[in-house]
Enzyme design. Structure first.
Site, PDB file in Angstrom:
ATOM      1  N   CYS A   7       0.809  -1.215   0.000  1.00 28.32           N
ATOM      2  CA  CYS A   7       0.000   0.000   0.000  1.00 28.32           C
ATOM      3  C   CYS A   7       0.842   1.265   0.000  1.00 28.32           C
ATOM      4  CB  CYS A   7      -0.937   0.018   1.203  1.00 28.32           C
ATOM      5  SG  CYS A   7      -0.208  -0.577   2.726  1.00 28.32           S
ATOM      6  N   ASN A 110       2.032   0.910   5.675  1.00 29.84           N
ATOM      7  CA  ASN A 110       2.597   0.267   4.487  1.00 29.84           C
ATOM      8  C   ASN A 110       3.637  -0.742   4.942  1.00 29.84           C
ATOM      9  OD1 ASN A 110       3.583  -0.385   1.934  1.00 29.84           O
ATOM     10  ND2 ASN A 110       4.967   1.364   1.881  1.00 29.84           N
TER      11      ASN A 110
END
Length: 473
Positions: A7, A110
């Site tokens: 992400c 992330n």
């Protein structure tokens, strides 16, 4: 084509109350390549949080009306997701929001924790109740628990970092502060910048700073915690220097956008170097060099430059198709590779072609691309890959969780060439990876199997979502 990264994160602390959601929207748009399953934005309006999260691309989830319903504020965080832990459900959309005795928190993450299962088991046994199946909620729960016994949110983050293993680049927002933190290995990128009006911006990649008009200041150091509060920035470095830096080398080869700069190194230049090294170690007689869009293009330029063989545009990508477009399913007459890519026959026909791509995972996509070129009249096809063969799982945010489907684990170079239908095949050597970024200090465990952290017990992406009959195995 075929490898996904978890992400992208984005955060804003404005110098004044304004439509911060719109800034985050454009930042997430620039980070769309890092995650195309879901996205979300949380706005802080004087300590009250407003959010919108859903499955889909940024442009699908956030219409003009949706954005207009989010209020003005001085802070906001956003997230685009490709899940390496947990399924594709609305519950797993980020940022994750938490309400607790000392306030609120919204967290965007992330990376991937290598000890997520162990930490979650301990939390559940102590009474924690989880609403998602992503390891991000584990981080959020641990920070919240620490916040209840520490004087500040930054201290809570610091205490939590002592227990986390693996990859995490975080942007989180409390009622009054925005925090950015990067794991001590620096697996995943994270940087920050400043807009002309004094607004601070944190992003996974520098390209997102440029997209909102922010000037890049610097990368956040491995192990560093940055605290943004009332237009000031404070750095906490108690976790810095405790581990050798291990930035994911595949960020430079594939994940990141070519116009980004990570830890002071241009992604575009790294890919050019990969192509140049390929030309040196694996030359071949040919008429033209072409790249597979998008991440193979720069490496193809490097190969052409070093070899002296002309570079050409041999494959055109349909720019209106993202990774989430509806696949043809069982209809054998339709091929999603043909929908995504089209050969330029006038460039290909009758030519000996060098085809550059960033990786071969299962070989299925490569075989289809090669067939496209054969059908376009290519005389010979020599494939060169700007990374070494994938031989091992990744535990730090890439969806390679098993050796089972990796073609290089089960076939020799010659066998892979025959399977995908090329006249010759060559990979970048592992010992050349450091030359792409001009230094050591990178993680290449998916290529050589030398992991910087301990290997997790359960490797499957859906480990928190297995059926009862599967859990006993």
């Amino acid at each position: 084509m075929g490898i996904h990264e978890e992400c992208g994160v984005f955060g804003v602390l404005s110098a004044k109350k304004e439509r911060v959601a719109e800034i985050v929207y454009y930042g997430l748009y620039a980070l769309q390549h890092r995650g195309q399953e879901s996205c979300g934005i949380v706005v802080n309006d004087d300590g009250v949080f407003f959010s919108h999260k859903d499955l889909g691309l940024v442009s699908e989830v956030f219409s003009k009306d949706t954005l207009s319903r989010l209020p003005e504020g001085i802070m906001a965080v956003g997230h685009v997701r490709y899940g390496t832990t947990g399924g594709t459900t609305r519950n797993n959309c980020q940022p994750i929001e938490v309400n607790h005795q000392k306030g609120k928190m919204a967290l965007a993450h992330n990376g991937n924790l290598s000890n997520a299962l162990e930490l979650r088991d301990k939390l559940e046994l102590s009474g924690a109740i989880f609403h998602t199946t992503s390891d991000t909620e584990t981080i959020a729960y641990m920070i919240t628990r620490e916040r209840l016994i520490t004087p500040s949110i930054e201290d809570a983050v610091s205490n939590t970092m002592k227990l986390l293993e693996g990859a995490y680049s975080l942007v989180l927002m409390s009622s009054t502060k925005m925090i950015a933190a990067r794991d001590p290995y620096g697996f995943r990128p994270l940087c920050y910048g400043k807009m002309t009006d004094g607004t601070y911006v944190v992003a996974s990649e520098s390209c997102a700073l440029s997209a909102v008009g922010a000037e890049f200041i610097r990368d956040i150091l491995p192990g560093e915690i940055l605290v943004f509060h009332e237009n000031h920035v404070k750095s906490k470095k108690e976790h810095c220097g405790k581990q050798k830096q291990k930035t994911c080398i595949f960020e430079y080869i594939y994940f990141a956008r070519p116009d980004s700069v990570i830890d002071g190194i241009s992604v575009h230049e790294s890919r050019i170097k990969a192509g140049e090294r390929l030309a040196e170690i694996d030359p071949v007689d040919a008429d033209i060099v072409i790249g597979v869009p998008d991440s193979g293009l720069d490496a193809a330029l490097g190969y052409a430059k070093k070899s002296g063989i002309p570079y050409g545009t041999g494959l055109i990508k349909n720019k209106y198709i993202g990774r989430t477009f509806i696949s043809p399913g069982q209809n054998e007459r339709l091929d999603k590779v043909k929908i995504k890519l089209s050969p330029v026959k006038s460039v290909i026909a009758g030519k000996k072609v060098i085809l550059i791509d960033d990786s071969i995972v299962r070989g299925t996509t490569s075989r289809r691309i090669v067939k496209l070129l054969r059908d376009a009249g290519a005389k010979k096809i020599h494939m060169r890959i700007s990374a070494p063969p994938f031989l091992h799982p990744c535990y730090y945010g890439t969806d390679i969780d098993s050796e089972e489907n990796l073609i290089a684990c089960h076939h020799s170079l010659e066998e892979i060439a025959e399977i995908i239908g090329v006249d010759s095949l060559g990979y970048l050597r592992v010992d050349k990876l450091g030359e792409l970024i001009g230094r050591e200090g990178y993680c290449a465990a998916c290529f050589h199997g030398e992991y910087p952290t301990k290997i997790p017990i359960d490797l499957r992406k859906d480990r928190f979502e297995r059926k009862l009959s599967e859990r006993a195995r």
